[in-house]
Design a protein around this motif. Structure first.
Motif, PDB file in Angstrom:
ATOM      1  N   ILE A  31       0.841  -1.209   0.000  1.00  0.00           N
ATOM      2  CA  ILE A  31       0.000   0.000   0.000  1.00  0.00           C
ATOM      3  C   ILE A  31       0.875   1.258   0.000  1.00  0.00           C
ATOM      4  CG2 ILE A  31      -1.674   1.344   1.348  1.00  0.00           C
ATOM      5  CD1 ILE A  31      -2.941  -1.069   0.023  1.00  0.00           C
ATOM      6  N   VAL A  32       1.930   1.250   0.822  1.00  0.00           N
ATOM      7  CA  VAL A  32       2.810   2.426   0.913  1.00  0.00           C
ATOM      8  C   VAL A  32       3.581   2.617  -0.393  1.00  0.00           C
ATOM      9  CG1 VAL A  32       4.844   3.370   2.078  1.00  0.00           C
ATOM     10  CG2 VAL A  32       2.997   2.374   3.424  1.00  0.00           C
ATOM     11  N   SER A  33       4.040   1.506  -0.996  1.00  0.00           N
ATOM     12  CA  SER A  33       4.837   1.594  -2.232  1.00  0.00           C
ATOM     13  C   SER A  33       4.030   2.213  -3.372  1.00  0.00           C
ATOM     14  CB  SER A  33       5.332   0.202  -2.641  1.00  0.00           C
ATOM     15  OG  SER A  33       6.195  -0.325  -1.652  1.00  0.00           O
ATOM     16  N   ILE A  34       2.823   1.689  -3.591  1.00  0.00           N
ATOM     17  CA  ILE A  34       2.014   2.215  -4.707  1.00  0.00           C
ATOM     18  C   ILE A  34       1.400   3.564  -4.339  1.00  0.00           C
ATOM     19  CG2 ILE A  34      -0.285   1.232  -4.227  1.00  0.00           C
ATOM     20  CD1 ILE A  34       1.595   0.988  -7.579  1.00  0.00           C
ATOM     21  N   GLY A  35       1.206   3.772  -3.023  1.00  0.00           N
ATOM     22  CA  GLY A  35       0.593   5.023  -2.555  1.00  0.00           C
ATOM     23  C   GLY A  35       1.436   6.257  -2.814  1.00  0.00           C
ATOM     24  N   VAL A  36       2.763   6.089  -2.839  1.00  0.00           N
ATOM     25  CA  VAL A  36       3.659   7.230  -3.083  1.00  0.00           C
ATOM     26  C   VAL A  36       3.356   7.886  -4.430  1.00  0.00           C
ATOM     27  CG1 VAL A  36       6.065   7.813  -3.605  1.00  0.00           C
ATOM     28  CG2 VAL A  36       5.533   6.514  -1.569  1.00  0.00           C
ATOM     29  N   ILE A  37       2.982   7.075  -5.425  1.00  0.00           N
ATOM     30  CA  ILE A  37       2.677   7.608  -6.762  1.00  0.00           C
ATOM     31  C   ILE A  37       1.482   8.558  -6.680  1.00  0.00           C
ATOM     32  CG2 ILE A  37       1.910   6.978  -9.091  1.00  0.00           C
ATOM     33  CD1 ILE A  37       3.529   4.348  -8.691  1.00  0.00           C
ATOM     34  N   PHE A  38       0.468   8.165  -5.902  1.00  0.00           N
ATOM     35  CA  PHE A  38      -0.718   9.013  -5.737  1.00  0.00           C
ATOM     36  C   PHE A  38      -0.419  10.214  -4.845  1.00  0.00           C
ATOM     37  CE2 PHE A  38      -2.254   4.837  -6.865  1.00  0.00           C
ATOM     38  CZ  PHE A  38      -3.264   5.103  -7.778  1.00  0.00           C
ATOM     39  N   LEU A  39       0.482  10.018  -3.877  1.00  0.00           N
ATOM     40  CA  LEU A  39       0.860  11.107  -2.967  1.00  0.00           C
ATOM     41  C   LEU A  39       1.458  12.282  -3.736  1.00  0.00           C
ATOM     42  CD1 LEU A  39       1.274  11.766   0.208  1.00  0.00           C
ATOM     43  CD2 LEU A  39       3.642  11.149  -0.239  1.00  0.00           C
ATOM     44  N   ARG A  40       2.316  11.973  -4.715  1.00  0.00           N
ATOM     45  CA  ARG A  40       2.980  13.027  -5.495  1.00  0.00           C
ATOM     46  C   ARG A  40       1.977  13.898  -6.247  1.00  0.00           C
ATOM     47  NH1 ARG A  40       8.632  12.297  -7.190  1.00  0.00           N
ATOM     48  NH2 ARG A  40       9.622  11.426  -5.346  1.00  0.00           N
ATOM     49  N   LYS A  41       0.814  13.290  -6.603  1.00  0.00           N
ATOM     50  CA  LYS A  41      -0.199  14.031  -7.369  1.00  0.00           C
ATOM     51  C   LYS A  41      -0.989  14.995  -6.495  1.00  0.00           C
ATOM     52  CE  LYS A  41      -0.821  10.288 -10.723  1.00  0.00           C
ATOM     53  NZ  LYS A  41      -1.741   9.247 -11.216  1.00  0.00           N
ATOM     54  N   ASN A  42      -0.881  14.835  -5.168  1.00  0.00           N
ATOM     55  CA  ASN A  42      -1.634  15.680  -4.241  1.00  0.00           C
ATOM     56  C   ASN A  42      -0.892  17.001  -4.038  1.00  0.00           C
ATOM     57  OD1 ASN A  42      -2.935  16.871  -2.026  1.00  0.00           O
ATOM     58  ND2 ASN A  42      -3.449  14.884  -1.133  1.00  0.00           N
ATOM     59  N   LYS A  43      -1.438  18.067  -4.577  1.00  0.00           N
ATOM     60  CA  LYS A  43      -0.758  19.368  -4.544  1.00  0.00           C
ATOM     61  C   LYS A  43      -0.867  20.052  -3.174  1.00  0.00           C
ATOM     62  CE  LYS A  43       0.312  18.857  -8.812  1.00  0.00           C
ATOM     63  NZ  LYS A  43       1.626  18.296  -9.072  1.00  0.00           N
ATOM     64  N   ASN A  44      -1.698  19.501  -2.265  1.00  0.00           N
ATOM     65  CA  ASN A  44      -1.869  20.126  -0.941  1.00  0.00           C
ATOM     66  C   ASN A  44      -0.797  19.694   0.052  1.00  0.00           C
ATOM     67  OD1 ASN A  44      -4.276  21.380  -1.761  1.00  0.00           O
ATOM     68  ND2 ASN A  44      -5.420  19.482  -1.391  1.00  0.00           N
TER      69      ASN A  44
ATOM     70  N   ALA B 123       9.608   4.525 -11.151  1.00  0.00           N
ATOM     71  CA  ALA B 123      10.065   3.140 -11.354  1.00  0.00           C
ATOM     72  C   ALA B 123      10.314   2.433 -10.014  1.00  0.00           C
ATOM     73  CB  ALA B 123      11.342   3.147 -12.194  1.00  0.00           C
ATOM     74  N   LEU B 124      10.974   3.132  -9.079  1.00  0.00           N
ATOM     75  CA  LEU B 124      11.343   2.479  -7.819  1.00  0.00           C
ATOM     76  C   LEU B 124      10.113   2.082  -6.988  1.00  0.00           C
ATOM     77  CD1 LEU B 124      14.452   3.285  -5.776  1.00  0.00           C
ATOM     78  CD2 LEU B 124      12.332   2.825  -4.578  1.00  0.00           C
ATOM     79  N   PRO B 125       9.104   2.970  -6.797  1.00  0.00           N
ATOM     80  CA  PRO B 125       7.904   2.537  -6.056  1.00  0.00           C
ATOM     81  C   PRO B 125       7.170   1.371  -6.732  1.00  0.00           C
ATOM     82  CG  PRO B 125       7.951   4.929  -6.226  1.00  0.00           C
ATOM     83  CD  PRO B 125       9.049   4.412  -7.101  1.00  0.00           C
ATOM     84  N   ILE B 126       7.110   1.364  -8.080  1.00  0.00           N
ATOM     85  CA  ILE B 126       6.438   0.262  -8.791  1.00  0.00           C
ATOM     86  C   ILE B 126       7.194  -1.047  -8.579  1.00  0.00           C
ATOM     87  CG2 ILE B 126       5.853  -0.634 -11.086  1.00  0.00           C
ATOM     88  CD1 ILE B 126       5.313   2.320 -11.910  1.00  0.00           C
ATOM     89  N   LEU B 127       8.538  -0.979  -8.652  1.00  0.00           N
ATOM     90  CA  LEU B 127       9.363  -2.170  -8.419  1.00  0.00           C
ATOM     91  C   LEU B 127       9.175  -2.686  -6.997  1.00  0.00           C
ATOM     92  CD1 LEU B 127      11.482  -4.094  -9.564  1.00  0.00           C
ATOM     93  CD2 LEU B 127      13.256  -2.481  -8.835  1.00  0.00           C
TER      94      LEU B 127
END
Length: 461
Positions: A387-400, A413-417
């Protein structure tokens, strides 16, 4: 949909401002907290048993591969914890990115991880304590020194219960005092490990490293899947987020720093261990002490038993701490009763939830043989890691979210791996683990739909 309602970061900071834990921990405290959680049964047992049955001397590669997987997940944790320094670890991160139901499932998985980690390590601590006391001709009666098994004459593991409750008492007195004890214990166990390395290196016979990879690449990989669990615990560092001074800087140092130091120790101990004795002889419950006895350094074997006892105490301390802070976050969000997040007026610690968690964990430690349940710890951890690994990708999209703090390199690449590697390790777990975890999660969903959903603070927003 109500099930996937997300928390805004602004609300999280506001809520944590209402009920605030004291900020007392620095980077050094966090590194020691991480080492305290990671170095325990892993370094005193796994290097021998895994080398004998899976990897041979190439167990050093198994440790390095496992460390790389953990480092990937650790970087994802570091970005989350420095961006959103609020207690609750992967549970809180899941709430921000995926919504309430996913957050609850992750939180429930982590309750399983921390609780069973404490129970299993305290059971191991009990057996090492018995061995240590026997060296002084003190014997704990068999009936009260093992889990309930009348066929073998054991009914309750009293030392395991006692150590869990003693450490719970310490935690109710505040994290700063607990961190001081953790520091002392970490220095003792690292000192013992360095003593083993310094003495053992003079007895290494390079011929024992031949063949270096007796079970081939597949043996190294299966060994990595097993020793991966020697690194469990670094995620508990992120549970301390709210009690950290300058979290943007200190949390990543604590997580990555403890992983690096532990990897170096694991690799060097494994090299010395397999150099002293042929790997085929190391399938024993105390391989590090056993190696010292082979080279007739019995006095060091006794000191190592002492180091193992103190080493396991720090694992119990950090895992128990992580579990209580998770229950605190669940209570503060209304998903569990409010008593879980009440702070004691004098010590500013969640005393009620500490005792609730400790008593339930102590009962598991006292009565249940955890040889099979230990795998459940791994399932809880790996679910959180995915959850934390894939969640980082969504976290970056949060501008707040504040842009300062640690950022995962080689994004995305690293979070997906990291996500794919964690999924792979989950598939390596036994059918028993999948069934037992299924039962645990069904029970958790019943609690959520009958209590958590109705009482969630998100209903008021």
């Amino acid at each position: 949909m109500k099930l996937f309602r997300k928390k805004s970061v602004e609300e999280l900071f506001k809520k944590s401002g209402d009920v605030q834990l004291k900020q007392t921990l620095g980077a050094f405290d966090l590194v020691l907290l991480g080492i305290g959680a990671i170095i325990g049964t892993g370094i005193f047992i796994l290097p021998g048993t895994v080398a004998a049955s899976h990897s041979g001397p190439a167990i050093v590669f198994s440790f390095i591969i496992a460390a790389i997987v953990c480092a990937f997940a650790g970087m994802c944790y570091s970005e989350f914890s420095s961006s959103v320094p609020v207690t609750g670890s992967a549970y809180t991160y899941g709430y921000i990115v995926f919504g309430e139901l996913v957050a609850w499932i992750v939180g429930w998985a982590l309750v399983l991880e921390y609780g069973l980690a404490v129970a299993s390590v305290s059971t191991g601590w009990s057996s090492y304590l018995s061995a240590l006391l026997e060296g002084f001709n003190i014997t704990i009666p068999k009936a009260i020194s093992g889990p309930f098994n009348p066929a073998e004459g054991t009914y309750i593991n009293a030392p395991a219960i006692a150590i869990v409750l003693a450490i719970a008492f310490l935690l109710t007195r505040g994290i700063q005092g607990s961190a001081k004890l953790n520091k002392i214990m970490v220095f003792i166990k690292v000192g013992v490990i360095l003593l083993f390395i310094v003495v053992g290196v003079f007895f290494v016979k390079p011929v024992n490293w031949q063949p270096f990879m007796p079970f081939g690449i597949s043996g190294v990989m299966s060994g990595a899947a097993l020793v991966f669990f020697a690194y469990l615990g670094f995620d508990a560092v992120s549970s301390a987020a709210e009690e950290v001074k300058n979290p943007q800087r200190n949390l990543p140092i604590g997580i990555i720093g403890s992983l690096v130091i532990c990897t170096i120790l694991y690799v060097v101990v494994s090299l010395v261990l397999t150099g002293i004795a042929p790997y085929t002889q190391l399938n024993v419950s105390d391989p590090v002490s056993f190696a010292m006895q082979i080279i007739h350094q019995d006095w060091i074997a006794g000191i190592i038993s002492l180091g193992a006892v103190s080493g396991m105490m720090t694992v119990i301390l950090v895992m128990l701490y992580g579990g209580t802070r998770l229950l605190y976050a669940l209570g503060r969000d209304g998903l569990l009763p409010k008593s879980m997040c009440e702070l004691n007026n004098k010590y500013k610690t969640p005393v009620k939830n500490t005792w609730t968690f400790a008593i339930l964990t102590a009962l598991c430690a006292g009565f249940i043989p955890l040889s099979r349940l230990a795998e459940l710890v791994n399932m809880g951890t790996l679910i959180a890691f995915t959850i934390v690994s894939i969640g980082v990708i969504f976290l970056r999209k949060n501008k707040n979210i504040p842009s300062e703090g640690f950022k995962v390199p080689f994004f995305p690449a690293l979070p997906i791996l990291s996500f794919l590697l964690c999924i792979f390790l989950i598939t390596q777990l036994s059918v028993f683990t999948w069934i037992a975890c299924g039962v645990w999660f069904i029970f958790g969903l019943i609690i959520y739909f009958t209590y958590g959903r109705k009482h969630s603070l998100m209903n008021k927003e």
